[in-house]
Design a protein around this motif. Sequence first.
Motif, PDB file in Angstrom:
ATOM      1  N   VAL A   1       0.818  -1.220   0.000  1.00  0.00           N
ATOM      2  CA  VAL A   1       0.000   0.000   0.000  1.00  0.00           C
ATOM      3  C   VAL A   1       0.850   1.268   0.000  1.00  0.00           C
ATOM      4  O   VAL A   1       0.318   2.378   0.065  1.00  0.00           O
ATOM      5  CB  VAL A   1      -0.977   0.019   1.196  1.00  0.00           C
ATOM      6  N   GLY A   2       2.151   1.129  -0.073  1.00  0.00           N
ATOM      7  CA  GLY A   2       3.054   2.268  -0.120  1.00  0.00           C
ATOM      8  C   GLY A   2       4.462   1.771  -0.322  1.00  0.00           C
ATOM      9  O   GLY A   2       4.724   0.561  -0.239  1.00  0.00           O
ATOM     10  N   PRO A   3       5.424   2.667  -0.606  1.00  0.00           N
ATOM     11  CA  PRO A   3       6.807   2.244  -0.737  1.00  0.00           C
ATOM     12  C   PRO A   3       7.277   1.547   0.542  1.00  0.00           C
ATOM     13  O   PRO A   3       7.243   2.122   1.626  1.00  0.00           O
ATOM     14  CB  PRO A   3       7.554   3.571  -0.965  1.00  0.00           C
ATOM     15  N   ASP A   4       7.659   0.269   0.396  1.00  0.00           N
ATOM     16  CA  ASP A   4       8.144  -0.530   1.537  1.00  0.00           C
ATOM     17  C   ASP A   4       7.100  -0.705   2.622  1.00  0.00           C
ATOM     18  O   ASP A   4       7.427  -0.937   3.786  1.00  0.00           O
ATOM     19  CB  ASP A   4       9.414   0.094   2.141  1.00  0.00           C
ATOM     20  N   LEU A   5       5.809  -0.617   2.271  1.00  0.00           N
ATOM     21  CA  LEU A   5       4.735  -0.762   3.255  1.00  0.00           C
ATOM     22  C   LEU A   5       3.732  -1.818   2.802  1.00  0.00           C
ATOM     23  O   LEU A   5       3.264  -1.802   1.658  1.00  0.00           O
ATOM     24  CB  LEU A   5       4.004   0.567   3.466  1.00  0.00           C
ATOM     25  N   VAL A   6       3.393  -2.720   3.716  1.00  0.00           N
ATOM     26  CA  VAL A   6       2.456  -3.807   3.444  1.00  0.00           C
ATOM     27  C   VAL A   6       1.420  -3.841   4.563  1.00  0.00           C
ATOM     28  O   VAL A   6       1.768  -3.785   5.744  1.00  0.00           O
ATOM     29  CB  VAL A   6       3.180  -5.172   3.366  1.00  0.00           C
ATOM     30  N   ILE A   7       0.136  -3.943   4.183  1.00  0.00           N
ATOM     31  CA  ILE A   7      -0.930  -4.066   5.170  1.00  0.00           C
ATOM     32  C   ILE A   7      -1.345  -5.529   5.262  1.00  0.00           C
ATOM     33  O   ILE A   7      -1.399  -6.241   4.253  1.00  0.00           O
ATOM     34  CB  ILE A   7      -2.144  -3.168   4.799  1.00  0.00           C
ATOM     35  N   THR A   8      -1.627  -5.994   6.477  1.00  0.00           N
ATOM     36  CA  THR A   8      -2.114  -7.351   6.695  1.00  0.00           C
ATOM     37  C   THR A   8      -2.998  -7.337   7.927  1.00  0.00           C
ATOM     38  O   THR A   8      -3.284  -6.282   8.497  1.00  0.00           O
ATOM     39  CB  THR A   8      -0.940  -8.340   6.843  1.00  0.00           C
ATOM     40  N   ASN A   9      -3.468  -8.506   8.334  1.00  0.00           N
ATOM     41  CA  ASN A   9      -4.260  -8.618   9.556  1.00  0.00           C
ATOM     42  C   ASN A   9      -3.354  -8.854  10.753  1.00  0.00           C
ATOM     43  O   ASN A   9      -2.419  -9.656  10.686  1.00  0.00           O
ATOM     44  CB  ASN A   9      -5.244  -9.781   9.468  1.00  0.00           C
ATOM     45  N   CYS A  10      -3.675  -8.216  11.865  1.00  0.00           N
ATOM     46  CA  CYS A  10      -2.903  -8.436  13.089  1.00  0.00           C
ATOM     47  C   CYS A  10      -3.058  -9.857  13.617  1.00  0.00           C
ATOM     48  O   CYS A  10      -2.157 -10.366  14.292  1.00  0.00           O
ATOM     49  CB  CYS A  10      -3.312  -7.442  14.174  1.00  0.00           C
ATOM     50  N   HIS A  11      -4.190 -10.507  13.303  1.00  0.00           N
ATOM     51  CA  HIS A  11      -4.324 -11.875  13.805  1.00  0.00           C
ATOM     52  C   HIS A  11      -3.362 -12.828  13.096  1.00  0.00           C
ATOM     53  O   HIS A  11      -3.121 -13.940  13.574  1.00  0.00           O
ATOM     54  CB  HIS A  11      -5.776 -12.358  13.727  1.00  0.00           C
TER      55      HIS A  11
ATOM     56  N   SER B   1      12.299  -9.311   4.791  1.00  0.00           N
ATOM     57  CA  SER B   1      11.992  -9.305   6.225  1.00  0.00           C
ATOM     58  C   SER B   1      11.362  -7.978   6.617  1.00  0.00           C
ATOM     59  O   SER B   1      11.856  -6.911   6.223  1.00  0.00           O
ATOM     60  CB  SER B   1      13.264  -9.526   7.050  1.00  0.00           C
ATOM     61  N   ALA B   2      10.290  -8.044   7.381  1.00  0.00           N
ATOM     62  CA  ALA B   2       9.688  -6.824   7.928  1.00  0.00           C
ATOM     63  C   ALA B   2      10.552  -6.346   9.089  1.00  0.00           C
ATOM     64  O   ALA B   2      10.933  -7.141   9.955  1.00  0.00           O
ATOM     65  CB  ALA B   2       8.269  -7.102   8.407  1.00  0.00           C
ATOM     66  N   SER B   3      10.857  -5.056   9.104  1.00  0.00           N
ATOM     67  CA  SER B   3      11.693  -4.507  10.164  1.00  0.00           C
ATOM     68  C   SER B   3      10.876  -3.988  11.338  1.00  0.00           C
ATOM     69  O   SER B   3      11.373  -3.892  12.459  1.00  0.00           O
ATOM     70  CB  SER B   3      12.575  -3.379   9.614  1.00  0.00           C
ATOM     71  N   ALA B   4       9.614  -3.645  11.084  1.00  0.00           N
ATOM     72  CA  ALA B   4       8.769  -3.071  12.143  1.00  0.00           C
ATOM     73  C   ALA B   4       7.316  -3.175  11.726  1.00  0.00           C
ATOM     74  O   ALA B   4       6.999  -3.412  10.548  1.00  0.00           O
ATOM     75  CB  ALA B   4       9.153  -1.611  12.391  1.00  0.00           C
ATOM     76  N   GLN B   5       6.419  -2.977  12.698  1.00  0.00           N
ATOM     77  CA  GLN B   5       5.001  -2.945  12.385  1.00  0.00           C
ATOM     78  C   GLN B   5       4.279  -1.950  13.292  1.00  0.00           C
ATOM     79  O   GLN B   5       4.678  -1.732  14.436  1.00  0.00           O
ATOM     80  CB  GLN B   5       4.357  -4.327  12.482  1.00  0.00           C
ATOM     81  N   ALA B   6       3.228  -1.350  12.730  1.00  0.00           N
ATOM     82  CA  ALA B   6       2.322  -0.492  13.488  1.00  0.00           C
ATOM     83  C   ALA B   6       0.993  -1.225  13.569  1.00  0.00           C
ATOM     84  O   ALA B   6       0.445  -1.627  12.541  1.00  0.00           O
ATOM     85  CB  ALA B   6       2.149   0.856  12.800  1.00  0.00           C
ATOM     86  N   ALA B   7       0.484  -1.422  14.779  1.00  0.00           N
ATOM     87  CA  ALA B   7      -0.667  -2.288  14.984  1.00  0.00           C
ATOM     88  C   ALA B   7      -1.913  -1.510  15.403  1.00  0.00           C
ATOM     89  O   ALA B   7      -1.861  -0.694  16.319  1.00  0.00           O
ATOM     90  CB  ALA B   7      -0.344  -3.351  16.031  1.00  0.00           C
ATOM     91  N   ASP B   8      -3.017  -1.768  14.720  1.00  0.00           N
ATOM     92  CA  ASP B   8      -4.350  -1.331  15.134  1.00  0.00           C
ATOM     93  C   ASP B   8      -5.116  -2.617  15.428  1.00  0.00           C
ATOM     94  O   ASP B   8      -5.865  -3.116  14.602  1.00  0.00           O
ATOM     95  CB  ASP B   8      -5.012  -0.520  14.024  1.00  0.00           C
ATOM     96  N   VAL B   9      -4.896  -3.154  16.623  1.00  0.00           N
ATOM     97  CA  VAL B   9      -5.417  -4.477  16.962  1.00  0.00           C
ATOM     98  C   VAL B   9      -6.937  -4.489  16.961  1.00  0.00           C
ATOM     99  O   VAL B   9      -7.560  -5.464  16.519  1.00  0.00           O
ATOM    100  CB  VAL B   9      -4.857  -4.936  18.324  1.00  0.00           C
ATOM    101  N   ASP B  10      -7.564  -3.426  17.444  1.00  0.00           N
ATOM    102  CA  ASP B  10      -9.030  -3.399  17.524  1.00  0.00           C
ATOM    103  C   ASP B  10      -9.666  -3.621  16.154  1.00  0.00           C
ATOM    104  O   ASP B  10     -10.692  -4.299  16.029  1.00  0.00           O
ATOM    105  CB  ASP B  10      -9.509  -2.072  18.105  1.00  0.00           C
ATOM    106  N   ARG B  11      -9.064  -3.034  15.123  1.00  0.00           N
ATOM    107  CA  ARG B  11      -9.590  -3.180  13.764  1.00  0.00           C
ATOM    108  C   ARG B  11      -8.925  -4.325  13.002  1.00  0.00           C
ATOM    109  O   ARG B  11      -9.255  -4.590  11.851  1.00  0.00           O
ATOM    110  CB  ARG B  11      -9.381  -1.880  12.994  1.00  0.00           C
ATOM    111  N   ASP B  12      -7.954  -4.980  13.635  1.00  0.00           N
ATOM    112  CA  ASP B  12      -7.254  -6.130  13.054  1.00  0.00           C
ATOM    113  C   ASP B  12      -6.442  -5.752  11.819  1.00  0.00           C
ATOM    114  O   ASP B  12      -6.383  -6.503  10.842  1.00  0.00           O
ATOM    115  CB  ASP B  12      -8.236  -7.253  12.714  1.00  0.00           C
ATOM    116  N   LEU B  13      -5.776  -4.593  11.871  1.00  0.00           N
ATOM    117  CA  LEU B  13      -4.920  -4.167  10.769  1.00  0.00           C
ATOM    118  C   LEU B  13      -3.523  -3.849  11.289  1.00  0.00           C
ATOM    119  O   LEU B  13      -3.369  -3.070  12.231  1.00  0.00           O
ATOM    120  CB  LEU B  13      -5.499  -2.931  10.073  1.00  0.00           C
ATOM    121  N   CYS B  14      -2.524  -4.460  10.658  1.00  0.00           N
ATOM    122  CA  CYS B  14      -1.126  -4.200  10.995  1.00  0.00           C
ATOM    123  C   CYS B  14      -0.390  -3.739   9.742  1.00  0.00           C
ATOM    124  O   CYS B  14      -0.489  -4.363   8.680  1.00  0.00           O
ATOM    125  CB  CYS B  14      -0.455  -5.454  11.562  1.00  0.00           C
TER     126      CYS B  14
END
Length: 323
Positions: free
Chosen positions: A54-64, A82-95
């Motif tokens: 969804v962006g340069p070097d950015l991938v969206i997936t489910n937190c589950h 390899s993913a170096s980091a993640q930002a988590a929105d657990v309530d909406r299940d998007l990482c």
Amino acid sequence: MKSALCLLLAAAAAWPAAASVPDPARLVSLAGSVLRIEAPRERGGLAVGSGVAVGPDLVITNCHVTREALDIQVVRGGVRWSASAQAADVDRDLCLLEVPGLQASPVPLGHTGALAIGQHVAALGYTGGVGLQNSPGEVVELHRFDGGRVIQSTNWFTSGASGGGLFDGNGALVGILTFRLRGGAAHYFAAPVEWVRQLLDERRRDQFRRVMPLDTRRVPYWQAPASTQPRFLRAQVMQRDQRWGELALLSYDWLRADAEDAEPWHLLGTALERLERPTEARMALECSLRLAPAHATVRAQLEALRARSDQPDPPADCRPDHH
């Protein structure tokens, strides 16, 4: 990728000519942006899902998919990053994953506001966790929830496709494949792209954390205890299990909270029809159509009820306390 592309092309050819879906060339282009996610888990084993660039070097997936990950690998064909980091929105299940050096073009982002009930959409994901597949389907309902519209559709998928993409006829991402309810052909749900946009817009360096297991005490809305799940999801379970009296009560409660949402009026009409209260059902469905005139399913349901009655439509009073 050759076999995956053949599957995508064959699936695209199976669509009706009049259906508004991505053409084969666009599907092939999108296939390069839908990736397999592999996440070795702290307690052993490997979680497998899908992700979308969804962006340069950015991938969206489910937190589950990634919530127990010690490491996250993003894979396409024989290449992995390899993913170096993640930002988590657990309530909406998007990482949102940071994947340095990722060679995948970001997909265009669409809008759920442009979707209509009955519209054809394409789901791309690693269904079964093996090869990339296109699952054709259509929009069944758009559930207003948490600032977006959760998409319910007939696009069949299994757990390996979690985090994959739901695309409109222009090839724009409209949702992230997230979960399904067992027991029906139309019980597949995707997180709205507006939630993805929000995560992208609000991302900051301090929101990203190195890859490590998330707090497993927190769960997304759809995995919460049944009593705390959103009304639309509880209603789907009641419909599936034919608990019409409970559905009617839930709909009344929902309408008292938000009488301007067409969905609880539709649910109320459905429940009342099954409870053999056709006059009241017609009134509720009429109220639903006033709020959502383009809802083809409600219109067909109302016309079928009218055809079975020799009485004119009663005046529709769309105030919840009058039902």
